[in-house]
Design a protein around this motif. Sequence first.
Motif: not given
Length: 338
Positions: A186-201
């Motif tokens: 929804e654009g409440a944040c520009d970026v999401y950061t976590t473990d790269a595997s979590g980002l892929a999931a």
Amino acid sequence: MKKTVILGALTIAGLSAGAAAAATLDDVKARGKLNCGVTTGLVGFAAPDANGEWQGFDVGVCRAVAAAVLGDPTAVEFVPTTGKTRFTALASGEIDLLARNTTWTFSRDVDLKFEFVGVNYYDGQGFMVPKSLGVTSAKELDGATVCIQTGTTTELNLADFFRVNNISYEPVPIETNAEAQPLYLEGACDVYTTDASGLAATRAAFETPSEHVILPEIISKEPLGPLVRHGDSEWGDIARWTLNALIAAEEYGVTSANIAELANGTDNPEINRLLGTEGTLGEMLGLDAEWAKRAIMAGGNYGELFEKNIGENTPIGLSRGLNAQWTEGGLLYSPPFR
């Protein structure tokens, strides 16, 4: 006299330690199921399917331990935990094992009094942004709003990265991955950061994954693995060597397809010891001879679990990379079964 008192104290301490060591194993056997802490929902790692059955890479570790100890990979009560609740659940005894993309760190091991039994995924923290943002590097994120899970190592890593690169950010605290997804979309944040595997999931679960980019920077080491409480060495050994059994099985070529045949005996003594046709390794753990055979049969060896749940042919699309066997240039390595 002093010597007698000292020896008596050591004997009592030894008996107490022995009683404590058997506590979790006895509890699990008496209960007839393993209480396993997992994430609240991360596709590929731990999430309920359409039928409510938990599936995933971390779920496979829980089922392997249940199979080794109870003879039944379905004898698991999955307990969803957040970054904030996971350690309390383990410390309090609500769960017997935490298998929830948790990073092995000094303070968690020493100060929080937990024991990591190994690494089942070598990871690192990354960043995901909408492709429309036009960003190609995390160093271009000055002033960005960042969705970040509280109670995680990613909070500290994020602060360190932005400080070292002399750029600013505005954190948007969230507790679960499920909470982060709509906020990010929804654009409440520009970026999401976590473990790269979590980002892929997470990206794989989006309606249009191609509209989101995982930036190239990996800003930390995140060795993820299952953990148990301190002071219960026997239970820690069972969890540790169950994970090692899955890793070793892949190296030795033991799969869910050939394990029944190999369990009849082979010319390879390492396979024989692993599958219980030689030696007394199961007895040393307080289990029977076929504990590792059952663990492997629960969902396959490490490679099978990886490919089925998060590998390149799944929507998650992760390559083995550092998680390849040591014989293939990766870090995956089990101590000898002997």
